[in-house]
Design a protein around this motif. Structure first.
Motif, PDB file in Angstrom:
ATOM      1  N   ALA A  52       0.845  -1.197   0.000  1.00 16.94           N
ATOM      2  CA  ALA A  52       0.000   0.000   0.000  1.00 16.94           C
ATOM      3  C   ALA A  52       0.876   1.242   0.000  1.00 16.94           C
ATOM      4  O   ALA A  52       2.079   1.176   0.256  1.00 16.94           O
ATOM      5  CB  ALA A  52      -0.926   0.008   1.222  1.00 16.94           C
ATOM      6  N   VAL A  53       0.264   2.378  -0.308  1.00 13.80           N
ATOM      7  CA  VAL A  53       0.894   3.683  -0.097  1.00 13.80           C
ATOM      8  C   VAL A  53       0.332   4.229   1.205  1.00 13.80           C
ATOM      9  O   VAL A  53      -0.872   4.435   1.328  1.00 13.80           O
ATOM     10  CB  VAL A  53       0.608   4.651  -1.262  1.00 13.80           C
ATOM     11  CG1 VAL A  53       1.213   6.025  -0.975  1.00 13.80           C
ATOM     12  CG2 VAL A  53       1.165   4.088  -2.572  1.00 13.80           C
ATOM     13  N   ALA A 167      -2.521   3.234  -6.983  1.00 10.03           N
ATOM     14  CA  ALA A 167      -3.064   1.907  -7.253  1.00 10.03           C
ATOM     15  C   ALA A 167      -2.236   1.179  -8.311  1.00 10.03           C
ATOM     16  O   ALA A 167      -1.992  -0.034  -8.205  1.00 10.03           O
ATOM     17  CB  ALA A 167      -4.524   2.014  -7.699  1.00 10.03           C
ATOM     18  N   ARG A 168      -1.782   1.910  -9.323  1.00  9.59           N
ATOM     19  CA  ARG A 168      -0.978   1.290 -10.372  1.00  9.59           C
ATOM     20  C   ARG A 168       0.364   0.826  -9.819  1.00  9.59           C
ATOM     21  O   ARG A 168       0.822  -0.284 -10.112  1.00  9.59           O
ATOM     22  CB  ARG A 168      -0.754   2.290 -11.518  1.00  9.59           C
ATOM     23  CG  ARG A 168       0.061   1.709 -12.675  1.00  9.59           C
ATOM     24  CD  ARG A 168       0.170   2.674 -13.850  1.00  9.59           C
ATOM     25  NE  ARG A 168       0.999   3.839 -13.571  1.00  9.59           N
ATOM     26  CZ  ARG A 168       0.548   5.039 -13.274  1.00  9.59           C
ATOM     27  NH1 ARG A 168      -0.764   5.271 -13.229  1.00  9.59           N
ATOM     28  NH2 ARG A 168       1.375   6.046 -13.034  1.00  9.59           N
ATOM     29  N   ARG A 246       7.942   3.966 -11.359  1.00 10.13           N
ATOM     30  CA  ARG A 246       7.503   2.597 -11.598  1.00 10.13           C
ATOM     31  C   ARG A 246       7.992   1.727 -10.452  1.00 10.13           C
ATOM     32  O   ARG A 246       9.007   2.006  -9.824  1.00 10.13           O
ATOM     33  CB  ARG A 246       8.061   2.061 -12.921  1.00 10.13           C
ATOM     34  CG  ARG A 246       7.459   2.643 -14.158  1.00 10.13           C
ATOM     35  CD  ARG A 246       8.224   2.206 -15.395  1.00 10.13           C
ATOM     36  NE  ARG A 246       8.521   0.771 -15.386  1.00 10.13           N
ATOM     37  CZ  ARG A 246       9.398   0.195 -16.198  1.00 10.13           C
ATOM     38  NH1 ARG A 246      10.065   0.918 -17.079  1.00 10.13           N
ATOM     39  NH2 ARG A 246       9.614  -1.115 -16.137  1.00 10.13           N
ATOM     40  N   PHE A 247       7.274   0.629 -10.231  1.00  9.69           N
ATOM     41  CA  PHE A 247       7.643  -0.285  -9.149  1.00  9.69           C
ATOM     42  C   PHE A 247       7.611  -1.740  -9.590  1.00  9.69           C
ATOM     43  O   PHE A 247       7.487  -2.637  -8.752  1.00  9.69           O
ATOM     44  CB  PHE A 247       6.727  -0.059  -7.934  1.00  9.69           C
ATOM     45  CG  PHE A 247       6.991   1.242  -7.228  1.00  9.69           C
ATOM     46  CD1 PHE A 247       7.847   1.303  -6.141  1.00  9.69           C
ATOM     47  CD2 PHE A 247       6.409   2.419  -7.680  1.00  9.69           C
ATOM     48  CE1 PHE A 247       8.117   2.510  -5.508  1.00  9.69           C
ATOM     49  CE2 PHE A 247       6.661   3.634  -7.046  1.00  9.69           C
ATOM     50  CZ  PHE A 247       7.517   3.681  -5.956  1.00  9.69           C
ATOM     51  N   ASP A 248       7.762  -1.965 -10.886  1.00  8.07           N
ATOM     52  CA  ASP A 248       7.824  -3.343 -11.394  1.00  8.07           C
ATOM     53  C   ASP A 248       9.281  -3.794 -11.386  1.00  8.07           C
ATOM     54  O   ASP A 248       9.910  -3.967 -12.421  1.00  8.07           O
ATOM     55  CB  ASP A 248       7.195  -3.450 -12.785  1.00  8.07           C
ATOM     56  CG  ASP A 248       7.709  -2.406 -13.776  1.00  8.07           C
ATOM     57  OD1 ASP A 248       8.160  -1.320 -13.329  1.00  8.07           O
ATOM     58  OD2 ASP A 248       7.647  -2.676 -14.986  1.00  8.07           O
ATOM     59  N   TYR A 249       9.800  -3.997 -10.189  1.00 11.04           N
ATOM     60  CA  TYR A 249      11.210  -4.256 -10.003  1.00 11.04           C
ATOM     61  C   TYR A 249      11.601  -5.664 -10.458  1.00 11.04           C
ATOM     62  O   TYR A 249      10.802  -6.595 -10.424  1.00 11.04           O
ATOM     63  CB  TYR A 249      11.600  -4.043  -8.543  1.00 11.04           C
ATOM     64  CG  TYR A 249      11.541  -2.599  -8.103  1.00 11.04           C
ATOM     65  CD1 TYR A 249      11.691  -1.570  -9.025  1.00 11.04           C
ATOM     66  CD2 TYR A 249      11.324  -2.252  -6.777  1.00 11.04           C
ATOM     67  CE1 TYR A 249      11.652  -0.233  -8.640  1.00 11.04           C
ATOM     68  CE2 TYR A 249      11.277  -0.924  -6.380  1.00 11.04           C
ATOM     69  CZ  TYR A 249      11.439   0.079  -7.315  1.00 11.04           C
ATOM     70  OH  TYR A 249      11.393   1.394  -6.920  1.00 11.04           O
ATOM     71  N   ALA A 250      12.860  -5.800 -10.878  1.00 11.14           N
ATOM     72  CA  ALA A 250      13.379  -7.070 -11.357  1.00 11.14           C
ATOM     73  C   ALA A 250      13.514  -8.069 -10.207  1.00 11.14           C
ATOM     74  O   ALA A 250      13.637  -7.703  -9.032  1.00 11.14           O
ATOM     75  CB  ALA A 250      14.732  -6.856 -12.031  1.00 11.14           C
TER      76      ALA A 250
END
Length: 381
Positions: A52-53, A167-168, A246-250
């Motif tokens: 969550a934020v 949310a994204r 972005r938070f789509d980390y490897a």
């Protein structure tokens, strides 16, 4: 939670953060990108989590940013520009002026003292070690002024305007966390779950990965959570820099970060009732001298070992998941900074603890581990 103050906080933070950022910023090797998680024992307890934020944390990030307590890792990106546009005219607000004397940004952890919508301030019963770095009267005024700042700036309006972004980013991190799936390996390593639910606190204006270990004192009503601040940092992304948060980390940097920061939270649980086991360790090297920050040498040792064990767990699991070359690179980075204890501890995990870990648990093993560390050859006194 901790019984003495930091004498020089930055001396404690700098070596630990440098090692973690160096380890997390390494791109995964080609063969690592398809590596599968190591299966956990069938009866391994799960480690619960949420993503969550947190509005209170984000409020204090904004205030601290305007006060120039820190700068995010990226100079120019969309969310930072939005913060400047919405709040930039308030750089001389009393809350911002007050925050300018903060020594570093971890005080954003106090945002858990707020309840939303509002915010309304629930006065903390204490501030743990943060109350020994800055006096409690200062921190209570900091929180009171933050409530005024939230009202004067329409922070609620800003937060609402970015709900879709939040949310994204939460969905991005949650998806990557589900795909990388690092938590079962951690529970398998510990031989137990955690008393707390890990709260991955997405922080688009944050600075560094950081486990919040003051929540029990600051907001005991939320003590069921073990928050971990997750900043936007393109070094964790699978490709190059970007000007959009972005938070789509490897897989590899994400897993490393989770294993390291969650172990800080776990160690507080496992050391409860036997903290002296870690405090009484007899060991010193060049790296440990960077942790001489307390007026009690035993507390210096405790926090030094806290950092070594957190990173050693991450390195060990990295070797199991991503291969020995990845673990070796991490070890060499630590040794380049004088951290010579990491290698023997990781080798001890590999050779002595891991083979029979399904018949033991990490908490019960702490005394034996402490004894091993004391037996490691160190510098001459």
């Amino acid at each position: 939670m901790f019984r003495k103050t930091f004498l020089d906080v930055t001396r404690f933070l700098a070596p630990a953060l440098a090692l973690l950022l160096a380890a997390c910023s390494q791109p995964p090797a080609p063969e690592d990108t398809t590596a599968a998680p190591v299966p956990a024992a069938p009866d391994t307890p799960a480690i619960a989590h949420v993503v969550a934020v947190h509005p209170g944390t984000e409020l204090l990030h904004v205030i601290n940013y305007l006060a120039r307590v820190y700068g995010p890792p990226v100079r120019e990106y969309d969310y930072r520009r939005d913060v400047d546009a919405w709040f930039g005219h308030l750089r001389d607000h009393p809350a911002v002026v007050h925050a300018r004397t903060l020594p570093y940004n971890d005080f954003a952890e106090l945002g858990w003292a707020f309840e939303f919508p509002g915010p309304t301030l629930v006065e903390p019963e204490g501030f743990a070690h943060l109350g020994l770095i800055k006096d409690e009267a200062y921190l209570r005024e900091y929180l009171r002024l933050a409530v005024e700042f939230a009202k004067d700036s329409d922070f609620a309006g800003f937060f609402a305007a970015h709900e879709a972004d939040y949310a994204r980013w939460v969905a991005q991190f949650e998806a990557r966390l589900e795909a990388a799936d690092p938590l079962p390996e951690l529970a398998d390593f510990y031989g137990s779950g955690l008393d707390k639910t890990l709260y991955f606190s997405i922080s688009p204006l944050g600075v560094v990965l950081k486990a919040n270990i003051v929540i029990d004192a600051v907001a005991p009503r939320h003590a069921q959570y073990g928050p971990i601040l997750v900043p936007f940092d393109p070094r964790f992304l699978p490709e190059g820099p970007t000007d959009a948060a972005r938070f789509d980390y490897a897989d590899e940097p994400l897993a490393n970060a989770v294993w390291h920061e969650a172990t800080h939270i776990a160690l507080e649980q496992f050391a409860d009732g036997q903290r002296e086991v870690l405090m009484d360790i007899d060991y010193a090297d060049d790296f440990s001298h960077q942790f001489v920050v307390f007026d009690d040498p035993q507390l210096d040792t405790y926090f030094f070992v806290h950092e070594v064990l957190s990173d050693a767990v991450a390195i060990h699991l990295k070797g199991e998941r991503f291969g020995s070359a990845s673990a070796e690179t991490h070890l060499e980075q630590n040794e380049a900074m004088g951290g010579t204890l990491y290698r023997p501890v990781v080798e001890h995990f590999r050779n002595a603890y891991a083979p029979g870990r399904h018949e033991r648990d990490f908490r019960a093993y702490l005394p034996a581990l402490a004894g091993f560390i004391s037996s490691v050859d160190d510098e001459d006194p």
